[in-house]
Scaffold this motif. Structure first.
Motif, PDB file in Angstrom:
ATOM      1  N   PHE A  56       0.725  -0.821   0.145  1.00  0.00           N
ATOM      2  CA  PHE A  56      -0.428   0.115  -0.393  1.00  0.00           C
ATOM      3  C   PHE A  56       0.796   1.493  -0.033  1.00  0.00           C
ATOM      4  O   PHE A  56       0.249   2.455  -0.334  1.00  0.00           O
ATOM      5  CB  PHE A  56      -0.985  -0.300   1.286  1.00  0.00           C
ATOM      6  CG  PHE A  56      -1.981   1.766   1.273  1.00  0.00           C
ATOM      7  CD1 PHE A  56      -2.469   1.589   0.462  1.00  0.00           C
ATOM      8  CD2 PHE A  56      -1.531   2.162   2.278  1.00  0.00           C
ATOM      9  CE1 PHE A  56      -3.317   2.678   1.027  1.00  0.00           C
ATOM     10  CE2 PHE A  56      -2.390   3.739   2.371  1.00  0.00           C
ATOM     11  CZ  PHE A  56      -3.003   3.631   1.419  1.00  0.00           C
ATOM     12  N   GLY A  57       1.531   1.611   0.235  1.00  0.00           N
ATOM     13  CA  GLY A  57       2.964   2.256   0.861  1.00  0.00           C
ATOM     14  C   GLY A  57       3.537   3.008  -0.967  1.00  0.00           C
ATOM     15  O   GLY A  57       3.568   3.940  -1.004  1.00  0.00           O
ATOM     16  N   ILE A  58       3.693   1.367  -1.693  1.00  0.00           N
ATOM     17  CA  ILE A  58       4.238   2.106  -2.383  1.00  0.00           C
ATOM     18  C   ILE A  58       3.221   2.233  -4.019  1.00  0.00           C
ATOM     19  O   ILE A  58       3.396   3.831  -4.226  1.00  0.00           O
ATOM     20  CB  ILE A  58       5.146   0.408  -3.577  1.00  0.00           C
ATOM     21  CG1 ILE A  58       6.278   0.562  -1.804  1.00  0.00           C
ATOM     22  CG2 ILE A  58       5.656   0.634  -4.406  1.00  0.00           C
ATOM     23  CD1 ILE A  58       7.360  -0.745  -2.291  1.00  0.00           C
ATOM     24  N   GLY A  59       2.160   1.628  -3.651  1.00  0.00           N
ATOM     25  CA  GLY A  59       1.170   1.754  -4.634  1.00  0.00           C
ATOM     26  C   GLY A  59       0.384   2.758  -4.544  1.00  0.00           C
ATOM     27  O   GLY A  59      -0.166   4.232  -5.201  1.00  0.00           O
TER      28      GLY A  59
ATOM     29  N   ILE B 127       1.176  -7.072  -6.575  1.00  0.00           N
ATOM     30  CA  ILE B 127      -0.293  -7.471  -7.018  1.00  0.00           C
ATOM     31  C   ILE B 127      -0.868  -6.309  -5.692  1.00  0.00           C
ATOM     32  O   ILE B 127      -1.596  -5.208  -6.167  1.00  0.00           O
ATOM     33  CB  ILE B 127      -0.691  -8.278  -6.352  1.00  0.00           C
ATOM     34  CG1 ILE B 127      -0.865  -9.799  -7.470  1.00  0.00           C
ATOM     35  CG2 ILE B 127      -2.312  -9.091  -6.199  1.00  0.00           C
ATOM     36  CD1 ILE B 127      -0.862  -9.520  -8.383  1.00  0.00           C
ATOM     37  N   ILE B 128      -0.167  -6.492  -4.479  1.00  0.00           N
ATOM     38  CA  ILE B 128      -1.062  -5.360  -3.442  1.00  0.00           C
ATOM     39  C   ILE B 128      -0.930  -3.768  -3.659  1.00  0.00           C
ATOM     40  O   ILE B 128      -1.814  -2.915  -3.981  1.00  0.00           O
ATOM     41  CB  ILE B 128      -0.848  -5.405  -1.902  1.00  0.00           C
ATOM     42  CG1 ILE B 128      -1.075  -7.097  -1.518  1.00  0.00           C
ATOM     43  CG2 ILE B 128      -0.902  -4.251  -1.153  1.00  0.00           C
ATOM     44  CD1 ILE B 128      -0.423  -6.971   0.082  1.00  0.00           C
ATOM     45  N   ALA B 129       0.333  -3.754  -4.300  1.00  0.00           N
ATOM     46  CA  ALA B 129       0.563  -1.561  -4.838  1.00  0.00           C
ATOM     47  C   ALA B 129      -0.137  -1.770  -6.291  1.00  0.00           C
ATOM     48  O   ALA B 129      -0.574  -0.495  -5.994  1.00  0.00           O
ATOM     49  CB  ALA B 129       2.000  -1.742  -5.214  1.00  0.00           C
ATOM     50  N   LYS B 130      -0.586  -2.737  -7.307  1.00  0.00           N
ATOM     51  CA  LYS B 130      -1.448  -2.471  -8.124  1.00  0.00           C
ATOM     52  C   LYS B 130      -3.217  -2.065  -7.800  1.00  0.00           C
ATOM     53  O   LYS B 130      -3.431  -1.358  -8.488  1.00  0.00           O
ATOM     54  CB  LYS B 130      -1.553  -3.460  -8.872  1.00  0.00           C
ATOM     55  CG  LYS B 130      -2.356  -2.884 -10.502  1.00  0.00           C
ATOM     56  CD  LYS B 130      -3.213  -4.150 -10.170  1.00  0.00           C
ATOM     57  CE  LYS B 130      -4.641  -3.021 -11.755  1.00  0.00           C
ATOM     58  NZ  LYS B 130      -6.042  -3.806 -11.762  1.00  0.00           N
ATOM     59  N   ALA B 131      -3.365  -2.689  -7.035  1.00  0.00           N
ATOM     60  CA  ALA B 131      -5.030  -2.670  -5.845  1.00  0.00           C
ATOM     61  C   ALA B 131      -5.136  -0.917  -5.630  1.00  0.00           C
ATOM     62  O   ALA B 131      -6.204  -0.462  -5.674  1.00  0.00           O
ATOM     63  CB  ALA B 131      -5.564  -3.703  -5.493  1.00  0.00           C
ATOM     64  N   ALA B 132      -3.737  -1.036  -5.136  1.00  0.00           N
ATOM     65  CA  ALA B 132      -4.089   0.540  -4.360  1.00  0.00           C
ATOM     66  C   ALA B 132      -3.747   1.782  -5.248  1.00  0.00           C
ATOM     67  O   ALA B 132      -4.494   2.324  -4.985  1.00  0.00           O
ATOM     68  CB  ALA B 132      -3.342   0.986  -3.111  1.00  0.00           C
TER      69      ALA B 132
END
Length: 278
Positions: free
Chosen positions: A91-94, A148-153
């Protein structure tokens, strides 16, 4: 001529208003607990009435015992720690990349013309749809989960940030030009205060998307984490542990969203009250 009876009534008006406000604020958490408690009672009644076999619908008592076992053994904290680390990194990256791109797209319409079509096409592909392709390049390690988490955020943060910048009235920028603000001053004194509410809406939505993507990717490719605990309990047919894992996932997601909501309210109060930021 005013009535003397009105004079002593005025000092009591303010405490009465504060008392009513306190009652409303104190009653809000209680009202929020009514529906979960009702669901718990219905669940307990259905288990006691044996509407479904215990192997399908275990009693809340069994789920409570499974929760105690998981806490005492330390497994719960271990799984929460892995999930929290993954979602924090992704989340921090995204969110950082999303804020940067959304800000740039909002400030420079020419860039938005170039980027928007491709970005819209990419955003239409569900997050989980990228997993087979990314597995070919990244494997099934931690890098895959974080990407995957970064893309979602990333997607909701970009969209809400760009929309927030575009919705700022042009008169704000005209005043900034009259005052000869630098680019940094325009960003700090005009853009960020005016866009804080919709930007935080995107950040909160991005965190929700990141959390759901985390659980989904842990279901597919993980040996630790709450998503792994969920699928492992299902495979072992420990439905009491599976239901407990679902409850923990919901509670952790709620607490993260609540924390961001509190930060947003403080920023909103600072934006509306200039003396609060002094």
């Amino acid at each position: 001529m005013s009535s003397p009876a009105l004079v002593p009534a005025l000092p009591r008006a303010l405490p009465d208003a504060r008392l009513r406000q306190w009652r409303r604020s104190a009653g809000r958490p209680l009202r929020a607990l009514l529906f979960p408690l009702a669901l718990l009672l219905v669940w307990f009644w259905a288990a006691q009435a044996k509407l479904l076999p215990e192997q399908i619908l275990p009693s809340p008592v069994y789920v409570w015992q499974a929760s105690l076992d998981a806490i005492q053994s330390g497994d719960l904290l271990m799984h929460i720690g892995w999930s929290a680390w993954r979602v924090a990194a992704g989340f921090g990256i995204g969110a950082s990349l999303g804020l940067s791109l959304g800000l740039a797209m909002g400030l420079w319409p020419r860039l938005d013309d170039y980027v928007r079509p491709t970005f819209t096409a990419i955003s239409q592909v569900p997050t989980l749809g990228w997993i087979p392709l990314l597995m070919l390049f990244l494997g099934i390690g931690e890098t895959l989960k974080i990407v995957i988490i970064a893309k979602a955020a990333f997607i909701p943060v970009v969209l809400n940030t760009c929309s927030a910048i575009r919705s700022i009235p042009s008169s704000y920028f005209e005043v900034a030009r009259m005052l000869r603000f630098t680019a940094l001053q325009r960003l700090r004194l005009v853009i960020l205060p005016a866009a804080v509410a919709p930007v935080f809406t995107g950040i909160r939505y991005g965190l929700t998307k990141a959390w759901t993507a985390l659980v989904a990717v842990e279901l597919l490719a993980a040996a630790q984490g709450l998503g792994f605990l969920l699928v492992w309990s299902r495979q072992m047919f420990w439905l009491d542990m599976m239901l407990f894992a679902m409850i923990v996932i919901g509670l952790v997601g709620f607490l993260m969203d609540y924390g961001l909501a509190r930060v947003e309210s403080r920023l909103q109060r600072w934006r509306l009250d200039p003396q609060a930021g002094a």
